[in-house]
Scaffold this active site. Structure first.
Site, PDB file in Angstrom:
ATOM      1  N   GLU A 248      11.363   3.144  66.632  1.00 27.35           N
ATOM      2  CA  GLU A 248      11.409   1.914  65.837  1.00 27.35           C
ATOM      3  C   GLU A 248      10.990   2.246  64.410  1.00 27.35           C
ATOM      4  OE1 GLU A 248       9.758  -2.665  65.955  1.00 27.35           O
ATOM      5  OE2 GLU A 248       8.453  -1.127  66.796  1.00 27.35           O
TER       6      GLU A 248
ATOM      7  N   LYS B 129      16.154  -7.082  66.852  1.00 32.28           N
ATOM      8  CA  LYS B 129      14.996  -7.430  67.688  1.00 32.28           C
ATOM      9  C   LYS B 129      14.964  -8.932  67.922  1.00 32.28           C
ATOM     10  CE  LYS B 129      10.062  -6.197  67.605  1.00 32.28           C
ATOM     11  NZ  LYS B 129       9.124  -5.419  66.788  1.00 32.28           N
TER      12      LYS B 129
ATOM     13  N   CYS C 299      10.725  -2.629  70.866  1.00 30.25           N
ATOM     14  CA  CYS C 299       9.290  -2.828  70.913  1.00 30.25           C
ATOM     15  C   CYS C 299       8.848  -4.082  71.678  1.00 30.25           C
ATOM     16  CB  CYS C 299       8.707  -2.798  69.499  1.00 30.25           C
ATOM     17  SG  CYS C 299       6.935  -2.468  69.476  1.00 30.25           S
TER      18      CYS C 299
END
Length: 281
Positions: free
Chosen positions: A47, A116, A157
């Site tokens: 990331e 995301k 994440c």
């Protein structure tokens, strides 16, 4: 339909990320090449691999997609003949910023872009407060891509904390889930491995994570310990805190065997409950 190969090598690149974008891109390129040289067919970057992680950096390092960083990724994938999960970068689009992962095929073509979907907004008093939503906007789609080995689901994440996403990916046929992610020194020690093993054992899939290497001098200190977990819930590869590349052989016959031995997929009580996607990617 692609001819499916039962076994392939996966590499996770735990890159040391600096404040100099050109260095980050150059080193990422070098390590992807190193991984391909070791036989990796799928390579995962961390990331925020082209920029320091933090709300104060996103706007400054943000790019369009396609742009400078994704051009490097596309070329690396093509030169090395690998499927490259390009970690994530701050993406600018229409005046908004996103935390975005671009995936490239061995021909250098963009296969999918995952923005995301769950933003990292947490507050653990006395430990850590972080609000991604101060600068970032969330994506609104699920992201999967096909390979000659298996279908792969992508999260970034904080997305790993949401079991529903992993479950839907598995239900849609993904046998590998990849999560570029930068957990920190508070959540890393307790949740990082637990979440990966949870997602893997719940869905009987392989789970791979790619963290930036730990840099004690950074404003956000990443936990590191990029890993690969098998469908039995065992950690089969794990990095330390420093920059490194870790490898795991993904065995889809083993995955099929696990699903046969503990057949939760066919034992689900779909008459009592279900998890479904509301909006297709």
């Amino acid at each position: 339909r692609m001819l499916l190969v039962k076994k392939f090598r996966l590499a996770v690149v735990q890159l040391h990320v600096s404040k100099i974008k050109a260095d980050n891109l150059g080193r990422a390129q070098k390590l992807v090449k190193e991984a391909a040289g070791q036989g990796a067919k799928v390579v995962v970057l961390p990331e925020c691999f082209n920029s320091p992680y933090g709300t104060g950096f996103f706007a400054e390092y943000a790019e369009k997609i396609p742009g400078e960083s994704t051009k490097v990724l596309s070329e690396a994938a093509k030169d090395c003949g690998v499927y490259l999960v390009g970690g994530s970068i701050p993406e600018e689009d229409g005046g908004k910023l996103y935390n975005s992962c671009s995936v490239f095929g061995p021909d250098g073509k963009l296969l999918v872009k995952h923005r995301k979907i769950h933003l990292f907004d947490i507050d653990v008093p006395g430990k850590i407060r972080f609000q991604e939503s101060e600068t970032l906007s969330p994506g609104n789609s699920l992201s999967m891509f096909e390979t000659p080995f298996c279908k792969v689901g992508v999260g970034i994440c904080y997305d790993i904390r949401f079991a529903e996403l992993a479950h839907i990916y598995a239900k849609k046929g993904c046998q590998l889930l990849v999560y570029p992610g930068a957990f920190n020194m508070t959540t890393g020690p307790v949740h990082w491995e637990l979440l990966q093993r949870g997602r893997a054992v719940d869905n009987q899939v392989y789970v791979a994570t790619a963290s930036p290497a730990r840099d004690e001098s950074a404003s956000y200190v990443a936990w590191g310990h990029s890993s690969v977990v098998n469908p039995w819930g065992e950690v089969i590869a794990k990095a330390g805190p420093e920059e490194s590349v870790v490898y795991a052989d993904i065995d889809l016959q083993y995955l099929a065997d696990v699903r046969q031995q503990i057949p939760i997929t066919t034992q689900r009580r779909n008459d009592l409950y279900s998890v479904n996607s509301v909006q297709e990617g």
